[in-house]
Design an enzyme around this catalytic site. Sequence first.
Site, PDB file in Angstrom:
ATOM      1  N   ARG A  55      35.367  20.117 -15.464  1.00 24.42           N
ATOM      2  CA  ARG A  55      35.439  18.692 -15.140  1.00 24.42           C
ATOM      3  C   ARG A  55      36.055  17.849 -16.249  1.00 24.42           C
ATOM      4  O   ARG A  55      36.823  16.942 -15.964  1.00 24.42           O
ATOM      5  CB  ARG A  55      34.098  18.149 -14.662  1.00 24.42           C
ATOM      6  N   THR A  56      35.748  18.163 -17.507  1.00 23.69           N
ATOM      7  CA  THR A  56      36.293  17.322 -18.571  1.00 23.69           C
ATOM      8  C   THR A  56      37.820  17.478 -18.657  1.00 23.69           C
ATOM      9  O   THR A  56      38.554  16.506 -18.783  1.00 23.69           O
ATOM     10  CB  THR A  56      35.618  17.635 -19.927  1.00 23.69           C
ATOM     11  N   LYS A  83      46.563  34.839 -30.168  1.00 25.39           N
ATOM     12  CA  LYS A  83      47.314  35.841 -30.942  1.00 25.39           C
ATOM     13  C   LYS A  83      47.009  35.720 -32.429  1.00 25.39           C
ATOM     14  O   LYS A  83      47.704  36.272 -33.267  1.00 25.39           O
ATOM     15  CB  LYS A  83      48.816  35.650 -30.722  1.00 25.39           C
ATOM     16  N   ARG A 105      38.922  20.109 -27.224  1.00 21.53           N
ATOM     17  CA  ARG A 105      37.573  20.681 -27.064  1.00 21.53           C
ATOM     18  C   ARG A 105      37.549  21.984 -27.846  1.00 21.53           C
ATOM     19  O   ARG A 105      38.434  22.822 -27.712  1.00 21.53           O
ATOM     20  CB  ARG A 105      37.263  20.946 -25.602  1.00 21.53           C
ATOM     21  N   HIS A 133      30.307  14.375 -27.878  1.00 23.05           N
ATOM     22  CA  HIS A 133      31.147  14.373 -26.681  1.00 23.05           C
ATOM     23  C   HIS A 133      31.234  12.906 -26.238  1.00 23.05           C
ATOM     24  O   HIS A 133      30.638  12.513 -25.241  1.00 23.05           O
ATOM     25  CB  HIS A 133      30.471  15.254 -25.623  1.00 23.05           C
TER      26      HIS A 133
HETATM   27  C1  NCD Z   1      28.920  19.123 -21.017  1.00 22.71           C
HETATM   28  C2  NCD Z   1      29.646  19.787 -22.145  1.00 22.71           C
HETATM   29  O1  NCD Z   1      30.543  20.603 -21.959  1.00 22.71           O
HETATM   30  O2  NCD Z   1      29.298  19.460 -23.266  1.00 22.71           O
HETATM   31  N1  NCD Z   1      29.598  19.169 -19.809  1.00 22.71           N
HETATM   32  C3  NCD Z   1      30.653  18.392 -19.573  1.00 22.71           C
HETATM   33  O3  NCD Z   1      31.372  17.969 -20.461  1.00 22.71           O
HETATM   34  N2  NCD Z   1      30.854  18.057 -18.308  1.00 22.71           N
HETATM   35  C4  NCD Z   1      27.539  19.546 -20.891  1.00 22.71           C
HETATM   36  C5  NCD Z   1      27.252  20.993 -20.739  1.00 22.71           C
HETATM   37  O4  NCD Z   1      28.112  21.864 -20.840  1.00 22.71           O
HETATM   38  O5  NCD Z   1      26.070  21.285 -20.521  1.00 22.71           O
END
Ligand code: NCD
Length: 309
Positions: A55-56, A83, A105, A133
């Site tokens: 989703r992110t 690699k 990320r 986050h």
């Molecule tokens: C969160 C994450 O990845 O930190 N999810 C997200 O960003 N939608 C929370 C999680 O993974 O539990």
Amino acid sequence: MLTNLLSINDLDKDEMEQIFKTAESFKEVTTREIKKVPTLRGRTIVNLFLEPSTRTRTSFELAAKRLSADVVNISAKSSALAKGESLEDTAKTIEAMNADIVVIRHSAPGSPLLLAHLIKCGIINAGDGAHEHPTQALLDLFTVRERKGKIKGLKVAIVGDILHSRVARSNILAFNKMGAKVVLVGPPTLMPAGIELMDVEVSYDFDETIKKVDMVYMLRIQMERQSESFFPSLREYSSLFGLNLERIKLAKENVLIMHPGPMNRGIEITSEVVSLPQAAINEQVANGVAIRMAVLYHLLIGGEEKLAT
Ligand code: NCD
């Protein structure tokens, strides 16, 4: 002007309000038949996702596309990092392509900050290990503000695996900044030592706490980050800290229910609870796109100018 978004601490209360206002107008764009404005035409955004995400990543991608930016996605498996290339060399490659923003990320806390030192473009932290986050917290507070009409004065319970949660940390900072009161709930083994210093209450009794709060924010049990056993069994965990219909009966009638996803249904939250009208979990996802559009806009154009919608 905001140049990077590495932590909620990069924003003050007014800047958060500004992002919410911008997100409101972009939300309108996302409901049009043609969901696109030319605001970031000619800008390049790189999504550097070195940890799994649905989703992110898609949310940032859609946000950039709806603002007419060019988007490049780099993931762990498909990149030269697989690699053996260092983050520094990947960063230099991205810089040589004249990216305007890198959304990163990474499993290592602090990697967005490292990247910000290495390259000149704007950096957005889309989750760094168990650290922060920030865009998740912004979309969460935006959703609370929509549902409850305010944030100040609310009492919010964040429940579950606080120890491994970057979402909890960013949300604590954000709710405190906006004048809500946060109480953390979970087993002692999943509560970081000294967390009270973040100006939160701590509770180990969900049944008692749920009676007093305006909102419950359920966290995913992060199996992938747990190298040891933090509780005897998942069954015991859900019976003490899971959100089910039985427990909801103890709560205020209009208690707001949220979860950042992905959910472990039947562990921290049951499917029946997810379907309740008090649950705003799908709205969180929808609002994520508008919030990320607003963050990209504030980094690249600046919050002061008039919206080019
Ligand atoms: C969160 C994450 O990845 O930190 N999810 C997200 O960003 N939608 C929370 C999680 O993974 O539990």
